[in-house]
Design an enzyme around this catalytic site. Structure first.
Site, PDB file in Angstrom:
ATOM      1  CE  LYS A 171      -1.806   3.105   1.919  1.00  0.00           C
ATOM      2  NZ  LYS A 171      -1.543   4.517   1.491  1.00  0.00           N
ATOM      3  CD  GLU A 380      10.157  13.296  11.593  1.00  0.00           C
ATOM      4  OE1 GLU A 380      11.012  12.819  10.858  1.00  0.00           O
ATOM      5  OE2 GLU A 380       9.000  12.847  11.671  1.00  0.00           O
TER       6      GLU A 380
HETATM    7  P1  ADP Z   1       3.429  11.241   6.217  1.00  0.00           P
HETATM    8  O1  ADP Z   1       3.105  12.266   7.242  1.00  0.00           O
HETATM    9  O2  ADP Z   1       4.859  11.079   5.917  1.00  0.00           O
HETATM   10  O3  ADP Z   1       2.559  11.288   4.998  1.00  0.00           O
HETATM   11  P2  ADP Z   1       1.848   9.084   7.214  1.00  0.00           P
HETATM   12  O4  ADP Z   1       2.146   8.292   8.431  1.00  0.00           O
HETATM   13  O5  ADP Z   1       0.639   9.947   7.228  1.00  0.00           O
HETATM   14  O6  ADP Z   1       3.176   9.893   6.947  1.00  0.00           O
HETATM   15  O7  ADP Z   1       1.753   8.159   5.929  1.00  0.00           O
HETATM   16  C1  ADP Z   1       2.564   7.037   5.707  1.00  0.00           C
HETATM   17  C2  ADP Z   1       1.739   5.959   5.052  1.00  0.00           C
HETATM   18  O8  ADP Z   1       0.702   5.588   5.958  1.00  0.00           O
HETATM   19  C3  ADP Z   1       1.044   6.378   3.773  1.00  0.00           C
HETATM   20  O9  ADP Z   1       1.033   5.279   2.873  1.00  0.00           O
HETATM   21  C4  ADP Z   1      -0.365   6.689   4.229  1.00  0.00           C
HETATM   22  O10 ADP Z   1      -1.325   6.527   3.210  1.00  0.00           O
HETATM   23  C5  ADP Z   1      -0.552   5.636   5.298  1.00  0.00           C
HETATM   24  N1  ADP Z   1      -1.586   5.919   6.300  1.00  0.00           N
HETATM   25  C6  ADP Z   1      -2.006   7.106   6.758  1.00  0.00           C
HETATM   26  N2  ADP Z   1      -2.996   6.961   7.662  1.00  0.00           N
HETATM   27  C7  ADP Z   1      -3.206   5.627   7.792  1.00  0.00           C
HETATM   28  C8  ADP Z   1      -4.098   4.812   8.579  1.00  0.00           C
HETATM   29  N3  ADP Z   1      -4.965   5.331   9.418  1.00  0.00           N
HETATM   30  N4  ADP Z   1      -4.015   3.472   8.438  1.00  0.00           N
HETATM   31  C9  ADP Z   1      -3.146   2.916   7.591  1.00  0.00           C
HETATM   32  N5  ADP Z   1      -2.288   3.627   6.823  1.00  0.00           N
HETATM   33  C10 ADP Z   1      -2.306   4.963   6.923  1.00  0.00           C
END
Ligand code: ADP
Length: 476
Positions: A171, A380
């Site tokens: 994903k 960060e």
């Molecule tokens: P960033 O702030 O670097 O975008 P995230 O942690 O938001 O970091 O995103 C990292 C990955 O996690 C991406 O692939 C995003 O789509 C996914 N992601 C974000 N929210 C969720 C969630 N609730 N459950 C699973 N995956 C998530």
């Protein structure tokens, strides 16, 4: 260019709804990918489950051959893959080329390391018994990856997972799905059986929920924010799904009076300004000893001011756009907060206008005299900003460096061998760059302590993340 999802052997289009992928440098739409959800994730898990028995029963040599073909194809197509990455992510082309080679190196390493998975026969406590310890693939796995390294973050999970005999649902981040899809195309071309690697794009929360509620998924490996990591830890309780987490960092960078200043400046430039400061291992706090401070800041300022800003597709550019508007707004917030609280702007501190490009470029920046109450001192920034502070002695620097809930990467420069070992031992971080600004490499363990994560990627260490230990008590 494929803009679909790969489930088993099928390339699936979205059922109407799509997510646009845009070039952050220009705002130009370059593709749209399916907005998948729980149903698509479930189908992908089913495909991975069906592919598992055949894949896990192959020899590591056989799996290794296919993985090596994937790595080789990535290198053969380094140029178009790098261009695709720059178009969806913004990083300079030279860095994108480097990332493709770096990503391929993880797959190549895993191809070999899979052959070295071993077991043990231990002496038993009874004459008529033996203790056999074997390692077996975890099973169906999934990875959720971020946009800052669209190819490498997948490769360093996918390579070892597949080498160990697991199958995987990938994903990718919504901002950068195209590099993931390109990798899946290459994997099929290299002879990877359908279903061993699947790609699902779309609604992260819905896909995530399915991955954790589906008992067929035995392991999820995540790289991303600590905030989302904590959600996944809670979700993993449902089925006690194994987790590897590579989360946020807040790296300190220490420069001692006895450092080689030129090397320290070069290390700082490589670790801080690469990828526009959008890496979880990039320094967020520079502590520089007072005797060498002026020389270091002068060297760093000169290097920072020489950086060329522009479209990553142009040869020679070193600073591209930030990934999206919230990202640049966050950098602006951090800088204005620091300046309000007494920080001194040495260089940069505002957006850079680039002719014909989107308003998403930020000037490489140095802020002096940062203090612990500033947002950038604890959160960060994820942008091209270096906060600097003077320190007097080693104990003070180490104490400041460790004063963080994060523990991913840390860096320090010294020419004193005793200090090098002493400080390396005292830093509460999973990775220490001692006179090195770029420690990440395929054969080394990468990962953090404290709220920076659980588990290690890279080297032989990652193989534990994708294998289970089984103990057979063998009666003779
Ligand atoms: P960033 O702030 O670097 O975008 P995230 O942690 O938001 O970091 O995103 C990292 C990955 O996690 C991406 O692939 C995003 O789509 C996914 N992601 C974000 N929210 C969720 C969630 N609730 N459950 C699973 N995956 C998530």
């Amino acid at each position: 260019m494929q803009d679909r999802n790969l489930i088993g052997s099928e390339w699936i289009s979205g059922s109407g709804e799509e997510i646009d992928v845009t070039n952050p440098a220009t705002n130009e739409k370059i593709a749209s990918v399916p907005n998948g959800g729980a149903a698509e994730a479930r189908r992908a898990v089913t495909a991975a489950t069906e592919a598992l028995p055949e894949w896990r029963s192959r020899t590591a040599f056989d799996r290794g051959k296919i993985l090596r073909r994937i790595a080789n194809l990535m290198l053969e197509r380094q140029e178009p893959l790098a261009e695709l990455m720059t178009r969806e992510q913004g990083k300079p082309l030279a860095e994108a080329r480097g990332e493709i080679a770096y990503a391929a190196s993880f797959i190549d390493w895993a191809a070999e390391e899979g052959k070295r998975l071993d077991g043990e026969l231990l002496p038993a406590s009874a004459e008529n018994k033996r203790i056999l310890v074997m390692r077996q693939p975890v099973g169906v796995t999934a990875c959720i990856t971020p946009w800052n390294f669209p190819s490498a973050m997948i490769a360093r999970k996918l390579g070892p997972a597949l080498a160990c005999g697991c199958t995987m649902v990938v994903k990718p981040a919504e901002q950068t799905p195209l590099s993931a899809i390109a990798l899946a195309e290459i994997a099929l071309e290299a002879g990877l059986p359908p279903g061993v690697m699947n790609v699902v794009t779309g609604d992260a929360a819905a896909i995530g929920e399915e991955l954790f509620s589906n008992p067929a998924v035995r392991k999820v490996s995540f790289t991303g924010s600590t905030e989302v990591g904590k959600i996944l830890i809670k979700q993993s309780a449902q089925n006690v799904t194994r987790l590897s987490l590579e989360l946020g960092g807040h790296a300190p960078f220490l420069v001692f009076d006895d450092a080689d200043v030129k090397a320290a400046v070069a290390g700082a430039m490589a670790s801080k300004y690469r990828n526009m400061g959008q890496t979880c291992v990039c320094p967020n706090r520079f502590y520089v000893q007072q005797g060498i401070y002026d020389e270091f800041v002068a060297g760093l300022t000169a290097a920072v001011e020489a950086l060329r800003i522009g479209s990553g597709l142009e040869e020679g550019i070193e600073v591209g756009p930030l990934i999206d508007d919230p990202a640049i707004e966050k950098v602006e917030r951090h800088v204005s907060d620091a300046l309000e609280k007494g920080g001194k702007l040495r260089t940069g501190g505002k957006r850079a206008k680039v002719e014909g490009m989107a308003d998403r470029f930020y000037m490489p920046t140095i802020v002096e005299d940062f203090t612990p109450d500033m947002t950038m001192a604890c959160e960060e920034t994820f942008g091209p900003v270096s906060p600097l502070r003077r320190f007097r002695h080693e104990d003070e620097a180490v104490e400041w460096a460790n004063d963080s809930p994060y523990g991913l990467a840390s860096y320090f420069y010294t020419r004193d061998a005793s200090r090098l070992m002493r400080v390396a031992e005292r830093l509460e971080y999973g990775i220490v760059g001692a006179n090195d600004g770029t420690p990440s490499t395929a054969q080394a363990p990468f990962g953090g302590v404290k709220q920076s994560g659980i588990g290690r990627e890279g080297g032989r260490y990652v193989m534990h993340e994708y294998t289970e230990i089984k103990y057979v008590s063998w009666g003779l």
